[in-house]
Design an enzyme around this catalytic site. Sequence first.
Site, PDB file in Angstrom:
ATOM      1  N   GLU A 157       0.800  -1.236   0.000  1.00 22.39           N
ATOM      2  CA  GLU A 157       0.000   0.000   0.000  1.00 22.39           C
ATOM      3  C   GLU A 157       0.832   1.286   0.000  1.00 22.39           C
ATOM      4  OE1 GLU A 157      -2.726  -0.342   3.283  1.00 22.39           O
ATOM      5  OE2 GLU A 157      -3.794  -2.006   2.357  1.00 22.39           O
ATOM      6  N   ASN A 199       2.129  -5.193  -3.153  1.00 26.76           N
ATOM      7  CA  ASN A 199       0.716  -5.501  -2.897  1.00 26.76           C
ATOM      8  C   ASN A 199      -0.052  -4.209  -2.618  1.00 26.76           C
ATOM      9  OD1 ASN A 199      -1.289  -7.647  -2.310  1.00 26.76           O
ATOM     10  ND2 ASN A 199      -1.249  -6.865  -0.210  1.00 26.76           N
ATOM     11  N   HIS A 235     -10.514  -6.055  -2.385  1.00 23.64           N
ATOM     12  CA  HIS A 235     -11.596  -5.893  -1.408  1.00 23.64           C
ATOM     13  C   HIS A 235     -12.735  -5.159  -2.121  1.00 23.64           C
ATOM     14  CE1 HIS A 235      -9.107  -7.217   1.914  1.00 23.64           C
ATOM     15  NE2 HIS A 235      -8.166  -6.363   1.573  1.00 23.64           N
ATOM     16  N   GLU A 264      -6.255 -10.704  -1.311  1.00 22.54           N
ATOM     17  CA  GLU A 264      -7.090 -10.480  -0.119  1.00 22.54           C
ATOM     18  C   GLU A 264      -8.566 -10.420  -0.511  1.00 22.54           C
ATOM     19  OE1 GLU A 264      -5.655  -7.133   2.201  1.00 22.54           O
ATOM     20  OE2 GLU A 264      -3.561  -7.646   1.812  1.00 22.54           O
ATOM     21  N   ASP A 266     -12.292 -10.308  -0.940  1.00 17.23           N
ATOM     22  CA  ASP A 266     -13.585 -10.406  -0.258  1.00 17.23           C
ATOM     23  C   ASP A 266     -14.566  -9.532  -1.010  1.00 17.23           C
ATOM     24  OD1 ASP A 266     -12.723  -7.909   0.756  1.00 17.23           O
ATOM     25  OD2 ASP A 266     -12.443  -8.665   2.785  1.00 17.23           O
TER      26      ASP A 266
HETATM   27  C1  XIL Z   1      -6.541  -6.211   8.209  1.00 15.70           C
HETATM   28  C2  XIL Z   1      -6.876  -7.377   9.103  1.00 15.70           C
HETATM   29  O1  XIL Z   1      -7.792  -8.210   8.422  1.00 15.70           O
HETATM   30  C3  XIL Z   1      -7.503  -6.900  10.407  1.00 15.70           C
HETATM   31  O2  XIL Z   1      -7.632  -7.975  11.321  1.00 15.70           O
HETATM   32  C4  XIL Z   1      -6.604  -5.820  11.042  1.00 15.70           C
HETATM   33  O3  XIL Z   1      -7.276  -5.280  12.171  1.00 15.70           O
HETATM   34  C5  XIL Z   1      -6.312  -4.733  10.044  1.00 15.70           C
HETATM   35  O4  XIL Z   1      -5.730  -5.291   8.887  1.00 15.70           O
HETATM   36  N1  XIL Z   1      -5.100  -4.586   3.609  1.00 15.70           N
HETATM   37  C6  XIL Z   1      -4.131  -5.408   4.099  1.00 15.70           C
HETATM   38  C7  XIL Z   1      -4.413  -6.265   5.271  1.00 15.70           C
HETATM   39  O5  XIL Z   1      -3.042  -5.504   3.508  1.00 15.70           O
HETATM   40  O6  XIL Z   1      -3.288  -6.481   6.087  1.00 15.70           O
HETATM   41  C8  XIL Z   1      -5.541  -5.733   6.093  1.00 15.70           C
HETATM   42  O7  XIL Z   1      -5.848  -6.702   7.093  1.00 15.70           O
HETATM   43  C9  XIL Z   1      -6.746  -5.427   5.232  1.00 15.70           C
HETATM   44  C10 XIL Z   1      -6.403  -4.390   4.202  1.00 15.70           C
END
Ligand code: XIL
Length: 453
Positions: A157, A199, A235, A264, A266
């Site tokens: 990020e 990422n 996401h 990641e 979802d």
């Molecule tokens: C999130 C986790 O799922 C949570 O449990 C934590 O509180 C915050 O981080 N991008 C990422 C992940 O790269 O590491 C994040 O994970 C979600 C967004």
Amino acid sequence: MRRSLAILTVLTSGALTAGAVAVLAPGANAATTLGAAAAEKGRYFGTAVAAYKLSDPVYSGILDREFTSVTPENEMKWDATEPTQGTFTFTSADTIVNRAIANGQKVRGHALAWHSQQPGWAQNLSGTALRNAMVNHVTRVATHYRGKIDSWDVVNEAFADGSTGARRDSNLQRTGNDWIEVAFRAARAADPAAKLCYNDYNTDGQNAKSNAVYAMVSDFKARGVPIDCVGFQSHFNAQSPLPSDYQANLQRFADLGLDVQITELDIEGSGTTQANTYAAATRACLAVTRCNGITVWGIRDTDSWRASGTPLLFDGNGNPKAAYTAVLNTLGGTTTSPSPSQSSASPSPSVSQPPGTRSCAATVAINAWTGGFVATVKVTAGATALTGWTAAVTLPSGSAVTNTWNATASGSTATVSFTNVGYNGPVPAAGTTEFGFQGTGPAPSTTATCTAR
Ligand code: XIL
């Protein structure tokens, strides 16, 4: 992972006749789990894992049945691994990594350098002190896991949202624009075998942010900065929907000569709409040769960091949702439940099928290492459908079964009988189902005896 494992496969008693093989129905051997189906497409299917949930048998049961890769959800982040400068704590992350390796699952490391979830001491550093601390952190963590990580999110990020295409402002960015390539070089030196990924989120379609990442990656490739993959967090929700050019965007990065991964995933929503979006995301990865795999960001809706959006593949009780079936089918797999028409066409075997006509065979594959093993057993029905099965495996003295999935074990040493659980007892004629078990001690005999019911 570059570890070599002994793979032994043997077809054991109750071997099928050539005639039984000939009646295999189309799809009868289709994979029945996300991991197995993805593997048939040359890909992994992973999930984020939280160490403290591993003692929940529903959670760990789904994890071991369905997933072939894991990403520690929080346990490898800077605040977790170096809470005090120079003092490293790997206990929780080690639990996840060692368990995954024992189960033959890949591990995605997440994340070495990130503006978020930094320990307080790092948040308060700047300049050379922060740059040195960052390099030391990357080096120490990547060295600790050297040889065990399939892919590392080296930098997470680092770009700003919106139309500027600029780097995100952060303490790390303020140490100098070269902090990202410095992190990648340190990671390569510490673990030369791991794939090194950049990422990010909101980079899933073509936009100013993903264009900026694309320019950075192109520059890294041109100058020989070590980078092997780009992770797309993915996401998705109403504010940030699956982009229509998702596949094209993955493809343009792959065309730079590196791998792409959905890291990641979802998707908030429910029912058919959610299922269709999951299927579309899955199709995009399958359509891009260098898309290595998909990781969903948690197992059950209740495990999600966005639980209110019910964005995952299993409901809070651990039951597969429509989205699960959509992903499985898109990967070419199928659920094991017989369709209603099959059920009515095949009435209770006690009425129409004398028990003596049923037979089965078991093939045992073993992944062994010093001190332990994982066995995967495939049960194949003969020419008559099964209502249930038992596979008996003999362990050498000193070995014990410690964990079983998709079957119930009687005993843990000597000859252990594994009997189907409710959902995988019925196996169609010439169809297959799989179960597995993990153990300590020397690997068991590959001889299994299958008893049909
Ligand atoms: C999130 C986790 O799922 C949570 O449990 C934590 O509180 C915050 O981080 N991008 C990422 C992940 O790269 O590491 C994040 O994970 C979600 C967004």
